[in-house]
Design an enzyme around this catalytic site. Structure first.
Site, PDB file in Angstrom:
ATOM      1  N   GLU A   1      -3.629   2.522  -2.532  1.00  0.00           N
ATOM      2  CA  GLU A   1      -2.408   1.997  -3.143  1.00  0.00           C
ATOM      3  C   GLU A   1      -2.722   1.276  -4.457  1.00  0.00           C
ATOM      4  O   GLU A   1      -3.526   0.344  -4.466  1.00  0.00           O
ATOM      5  CB  GLU A   1      -1.730   1.028  -2.164  1.00  0.00           C
ATOM      6  CG  GLU A   1      -1.245   1.734  -0.911  1.00  0.00           C
ATOM      7  CD  GLU A   1      -1.058   0.801   0.279  1.00  0.00           C
ATOM      8  OE1 GLU A   1      -1.000  -0.427   0.088  1.00  0.00           O
ATOM      9  OE2 GLU A   1      -1.002   1.315   1.410  1.00  0.00           O
TER      10      GLU A   1
ATOM     11  N   SER B   1       0.888   3.979   2.817  1.00  0.00           N
ATOM     12  CA  SER B   1       0.772   4.688   4.094  1.00  0.00           C
ATOM     13  C   SER B   1      -0.676   4.601   4.558  1.00  0.00           C
ATOM     14  O   SER B   1      -1.450   5.542   4.396  1.00  0.00           O
ATOM     15  CB  SER B   1       1.172   6.161   3.912  1.00  0.00           C
ATOM     16  OG  SER B   1       2.416   6.283   3.267  1.00  0.00           O
ATOM     17  N   GLU B   2      -1.051   3.462   5.122  1.00  0.00           N
ATOM     18  CA  GLU B   2      -2.457   3.248   5.434  1.00  0.00           C
ATOM     19  C   GLU B   2      -3.012   4.257   6.427  1.00  0.00           C
ATOM     20  O   GLU B   2      -4.176   4.678   6.313  1.00  0.00           O
ATOM     21  CB  GLU B   2      -2.690   1.825   5.953  1.00  0.00           C
ATOM     22  CG  GLU B   2      -2.725   0.753   4.864  1.00  0.00           C
ATOM     23  CD  GLU B   2      -1.354   0.315   4.391  1.00  0.00           C
ATOM     24  OE1 GLU B   2      -0.359   0.791   4.956  1.00  0.00           O
ATOM     25  OE2 GLU B   2      -1.275  -0.497   3.449  1.00  0.00           O
TER      26      GLU B   2
ATOM     27  N   ASP C   1      -6.052  -7.265   6.482  1.00  0.00           N
ATOM     28  CA  ASP C   1      -4.939  -7.380   7.425  1.00  0.00           C
ATOM     29  C   ASP C   1      -4.152  -6.063   7.525  1.00  0.00           C
ATOM     30  O   ASP C   1      -3.574  -5.753   8.556  1.00  0.00           O
ATOM     31  CB  ASP C   1      -3.988  -8.499   6.984  1.00  0.00           C
ATOM     32  CG  ASP C   1      -4.737  -9.761   6.607  1.00  0.00           C
ATOM     33  OD1 ASP C   1      -4.691 -10.740   7.354  1.00  0.00           O
ATOM     34  OD2 ASP C   1      -5.405  -9.762   5.536  1.00  0.00           O
TER      35      ASP C   1
ATOM     36  N   HIS D   1      -2.365 -12.499   5.473  1.00  0.00           N
ATOM     37  CA  HIS D   1      -3.194 -12.221   4.296  1.00  0.00           C
ATOM     38  C   HIS D   1      -4.452 -13.073   4.270  1.00  0.00           C
ATOM     39  O   HIS D   1      -4.986 -13.366   3.213  1.00  0.00           O
ATOM     40  CB  HIS D   1      -2.421 -12.515   3.002  1.00  0.00           C
ATOM     41  CG  HIS D   1      -1.470 -11.442   2.596  1.00  0.00           C
ATOM     42  ND1 HIS D   1      -0.342 -11.146   3.292  1.00  0.00           N
ATOM     43  CD2 HIS D   1      -1.472 -10.591   1.533  1.00  0.00           C
ATOM     44  CE1 HIS D   1       0.323 -10.172   2.680  1.00  0.00           C
ATOM     45  NE2 HIS D   1      -0.341  -9.819   1.603  1.00  0.00           N
TER      46      HIS D   1
END
Ligand SMILES: Cc1ncc(C[n+]2csc(CCOP(=O)(O)OP(=O)(O)O)c2C)c(N)n1
Lengths: 321, 328
Positions: free
Chosen positions: B32, B61-62, B87, B131
């Site tokens: 990303e 879209s991990e 995370d 995070h």
């Protein structure tokens, strides 16, 4: 909205509410830039019509799930500015006592069930809130907000299909500001209209003007009503634009020349002021909308800044029952 | 030819990626905001311009980012993908644990998944609970995945290149605060060290301190304090956590018979527990109960004052070292 209110009164209240969001965001930006607020801060300047319009279509018992760009949604949902500011300033009086910060605070007592810093993370929760409402008989509608980029997360697809399969009262609100972080959505999605994906789940999807609070209230209102009556989930794509970076400090290198000027033409506050003026609304009434908002945010800032810092002793509580 | 350059921690990673892209046509770099914007931390800056389509942006879209890397690796590519914050790995853990880790094992080595996943973690002021986690133990619990945590700019260059050269899936956990650590001298262009090993930041016999990632700084500072008190602590920094330099660590602990392990991850189930367990299994008799310095088992709060109250500081490490050194 009371029966006796005129159209102009409603619009003036929208204007004031959008100013409340705008001025809160500008205040937060200043506090971030001078170091009173630290960490990542995502502002919704330019996107005020979405939260203001949508929240005015919700009942107190409804549940709102937002994203890290959620200050405006919280404020529009009724969370006091002072609690939001205190949270960002790490004060004990913050809505989460400083645990949530800018990107992850919540205030369930106001029907604001949190920001979420995981893209798409709130969608399944919203489905669950609606599911619980089916069993507890409240008729609760869950409104779930996410960005255009979040439309590419598995959790969002799973949630829309899950809610559709069981006709759950969830209103999915996609705020399409045409960027996901630093990348234009048009480079990442082949289809133009994101709302068209609704068809694949057998639910209603509609792209609407997200910079007009009255349009948003109207369409969200219909979706909420239909969902509450058992019609199942709806996906609304609110076309809008953020006039600032993704986060404070974003160099915005992805902008085209002249883009911000073009977007400013259509930004919701200036636009509504133009509308009111051309309908003959007296100038002092338009100015009063801003002044009222400014007074509220100023007072809230002073109160929040004077509050004691969050109590480090308390940080160990609430991990388990 | 090796050459010394002044690079920040992030620039060193950039130099490593550039070299990998130059030397290995099968390398792809994506994630990303990795391509055109050059990464939110600037680590991939300029690569898209130089290497075109081999460096690109992806949807948010991990699962697809990691899973596609596994698939592409099975078919001869060597993807280096970025998960912006550790995370966010969690939404794609299936692709790591159930997919990537099984490719070599189940196919009895006929297929491999030589992917490198770069991410960054750690507590920084104001970063929210989603995070600021330190998740190395999640990956270390998964056999088949290698894990490293660069500490210096030289590490971020070397470890990334050795990860890319490695035929296993490797998770490279960079650290957000270290990105801002200023420029250091980095030797670039030379041969790349084999993976594994450790760095002895200080030698001594009073106690052994084992640490990794951003906690290193606190440990070295604490050891300096003890040195001023006449106690020389052996500080072992372990940039590779899998493979872990067990022999060297156990040898040091057998010598000092006093042990402190420090990390920024939560205590329970953290990798520090594994270090203590191995020392016990090795039958090393300690002169003092070992101590783990870690984040207590809490969710991480955002406000800087609250985070400071839970993340160990050099003082906490100093206290732990004094405790093990003083015990009879
Ligand atoms: C699972 C996950 N992946 C990546 C990120 C990093 N990230 C934070 S915001 C963002 C962009 C999201 O864009 P969009 O959904 O369009 O929302 P917007 O910010 O425009 O409101 C990204 C990639 C994240 N927080 N969570």
């Amino acid at each position: 909205m009371t029966e006796t209110e005129t159209g102009t009164e409603v619009l003036l209240r929208d204007l004031c509410d959008m100013w409340r969001v705008r001025l809160l965001e500008e205040k937060i930006r200043d506090l971030r830039l001078n170091g009173d607020v630290v960490g990542s801060v995502h502002l919704c300047i330019g996107q005020e019509a979405g939260p203001v319009g949508a929240c005015s279509a919700l009942e107190p018992a409804d549940a709102l799930f937002a994203t890290y760009r959620g200050h405006g949604w919280a404020l529009a949902r009724g969370v006091p500015a002072v609690g939001i500011l205190a949270e960002l300033l790490g004060r004990a009086t913050g809505v989460n006592g400083g645990r949530g910060g800018s990107a992850y605070f919540s205030a369930p007592e106001y029907g604001f069930h949190g920001e979420n810093s995981i893209v798409g993370g709130g969608a399944p929760l919203a489905v669950g809130a609606a599911l619980a409402g089916r069993f507890d008989g409240t008729g609760r509608v869950a409104l779930c907000v996410f960005g255009d980029g979040a439309m590419n997360q598995g959790s969002v697809h799973e949630s829309m299909n899950f809610a559709a399969a069981f006709d759950l009262p969830v209103v999915f609100v996609c705020e399409n500001n045409e960027y996901s972080e630093l990348t234009p959505i048009r480079d990442m999605v082949r289809a133009d209209v994101l709302a068209d994906r609704a068809r694949a789940y057998g639910i209603l999807g509609e792209r609407i003007d997200g910079n007009d609070p009255a349009v948003v209230r109207d369409r969200v209102g219909d979706a909420v009503q239909s969902a509450r009556e058992g019609g199942g989930p709806v996906l609304l794509e609110l076309m809008t634009a953020r006039l600032v970076g993704h986060y404070i400090g974003d160099a915005e290198q992805y902008r085209q020349p002249g883009e911000l000027e073009r977007l400013a033409e259509n930004e919701p506050i200036a636009r509504l002021e133009r509308t009111l003026r051309s309908a003959g609304t007296p100038e002092p009434e338009i100015e009063a909308a801003r002044d009222d908002a400014a007074r509220e945010i100023e007072t809230a800032t002073q109160e929040a800044s004077a509050a004691p810092l969050a109590d480090a002793e308390a940080v160990r509580r609430h991990v388990h029952a | 030819m090796p050459e010394i350059r002044k690079l920040s921690y992030g620039e060193a990673a950039n130099a490593a990626l550039r070299r990998a892209l130059e030397e290995r046509p099968e390398v792809l770099v994506y994630g990303e905001d990795v391509g055109v914007p050059g990464g939110v931390f600037g680590v991939t800056k300029g690569l898209r311009k130089q290497f075109g389509d081999r460096v690109f942006d992806t949807p948010i879209s991990e699962s697809a980012i990691i899973g596609s890397a596994v698939g592409a690796a099975m078919f001869g590519r060597r993807p280096v993908v970025e998960i912006m914050w550790t995370d966010f790995f969690l939404v794609a853990l299936d692709q790591v644990v159930n997919q990537a880790a099984n490719v070599r094992y189940v196919s009895e080595g006929r297929l491999t998944a030589p992917i490198t996943i770069r991410t960054q973690q750690g507590v920084a002021p104001g970063s929210c609970a989603q995070h600021s986690q330190s998740l190395e133990a999640f990956f270390l619990h998964t056999p088949g995945i290698r894990v490293c945590m660069p500490v210096t700019a030289q590490d971020s260059y070397d470890l990334l290149l050795s990860s890319i050269a490695c035929d296993d899936p490797v998770v490279v956990i960079e650290n957000r605060t270290l990105y801002h650590g200023g420029k250091q001298e980095v030797s670039v262009g030379g041969p790349v060290a084999a993976i594994g090993g450790l760095r002895t930041r200080r030698s001594g016999t009073a106690a052994t301190a084992v640490t990794w990632g951003a906690m290193s700084r606190q440990v070295v500072d604490a050891a300096d304090v003890l040195a001023a008190e006449g106690q020389e602590v052996e500080v072992l920094e372990t940039p590779w956590l899998d493979p872990f330099p067990w022999d060297e660590v156990l040898t040091s602990v057998a010598k000092t018979r006093r042990l402190v392990v420090a990390h920024e991850a939560n205590r329970t189930g953290g990798f520090g527990a594994e270090v203590l367990a191995r020392v016990a299994e090795a039958g090393i008799e300690l002169a003092a109960p070992p101590v783990r310095v870690a984040v207590p088992d809490l969710r991480l709060p955002s406000a800087p004052g609250l985070a400071a109250a839970v993340v160990p500081a050099a003082d906490d490490v100093t206290g732990a070292l004094r405790q093990v050194v003083a015990a009879r």
